[in-house]
Design an enzyme around this catalytic site. Structure first.
Site, PDB file in Angstrom:
ATOM      1  CB  VAL A  82     -12.154  19.936  17.824  1.00 24.71           C
ATOM      2  CG1 VAL A  82     -11.043  20.941  18.089  1.00 24.71           C
ATOM      3  CG2 VAL A  82     -12.144  18.833  18.882  1.00 24.71           C
ATOM      4  CE  LYS A  83     -16.950  27.881  16.188  1.00 30.07           C
ATOM      5  NZ  LYS A  83     -17.696  28.799  17.045  1.00 30.07           N
ATOM      6  CB  ILE A  84     -10.014  23.673  13.372  1.00 33.87           C
ATOM      7  CG1 ILE A  84     -10.102  22.374  14.192  1.00 33.87           C
ATOM      8  CG2 ILE A  84      -8.628  23.957  12.837  1.00 33.87           C
ATOM      9  CD1 ILE A  84      -8.888  22.015  14.983  1.00 33.87           C
TER      10      ILE A  84
END
Ligand code: G3P
Length: 215
Positions: A82-84
């Protein structure tokens, strides 16, 4: 060094994957928008044939919504990362998610201290944007080198994804600077294996062979 494809275009990914050059994929809201397809459908299709990590980005900016989105995204396939985005809320989300075993890629990194914060919060990957740093008249490769020094010195369990790579030079600099991974747009990939002298050499060999056969 691993190569990721920085695209949500399934045809581009298949082409590079078939060459054995695709260790993973990164996407972002702009790349998903460019494809004009349903987010989950595209990510699931990519996950059906790419074995390595696939980054899918959250689209909310408060930590509670990011965590909720991330928990959902991480269920789409086993290899979702997951890119945050790098914000205070992003760090809080990364910290919560890392404790739950959800892998995160902290994106939009433009300084060494940002990278250090993300690694300390528990990010599995940090993504310095080389091209955008160069756009500001600064040195994207130097940042990658410095982050690598910090990782090796302090033993952080984190990998660098050199992102925003726009040129062969960015790609080569990322490799020399010690990036664990370079994420490359589809349209740049073929330039990495092409060279005008290679093409000229093949033309000459072909012509000379035809002349030889004609004798
Ligand atoms: O991986 C991040 C990348 O997609 C951003 O690239 O060229 O828009 O700076 P660029």
């Amino acid at each position: 060094m691993k190569f990721f494809l920085d695209t949500a275009n399934v045809d581009e990914i298949r082409r590079i994957n078939d060459l054995g050059l695709c260790d993973g994929v990164t996407t972002n809201p702009s790349l998903i928008n460019k494809e004009g397809r349903d987010f989950k459908e595209v990510i699931s299709e990519i996950a059906s044939f790419v074995e390595g990590p696939i980054s899918a980005e959250v689209t909310s900016y408060d930590y509670e919504s990011m965590v909720k989105e991330a928990r959902d995204l991480s269920k789409w396939a086993d290899n979702i990362v997951v890119k945050i985005p790098m914000t205070e809320d992003g760090l809080r989300a990364i910290n919560i998610l890392s404790k739950e075993g959800v892998r995160t890629n902290c994106t939009l990194i433009f300084s060494l201290s940002q990278a250090l914060m993300a690694m300390k919060a528990g990010a599995s990957y940090v993504s310095p944007f080389m091209g955008r740093i160069d756009d500001m008249g600064e040195d994207g490769a130097r940042l990658v080198y410095d982050i690598r020094t910090i990782i090796d010195t302090y033993g952080f369990d984190c990998e660098i994804i050199a992102a925003s790579i726009r040129s062969i030079k960015n790609f080569e600099d990322a490799a020399l600077a010690g990036a664990h991974i370079a994420t490359v747009p589809g349209n740049l990939f073929e330039k990495l294996w092409s060279h005008v002298l290679t093409d000229q050499g093949i033309d000459k060999f072909k012509k000379d062979w035809e002349a030889f056969e004609g004798k």
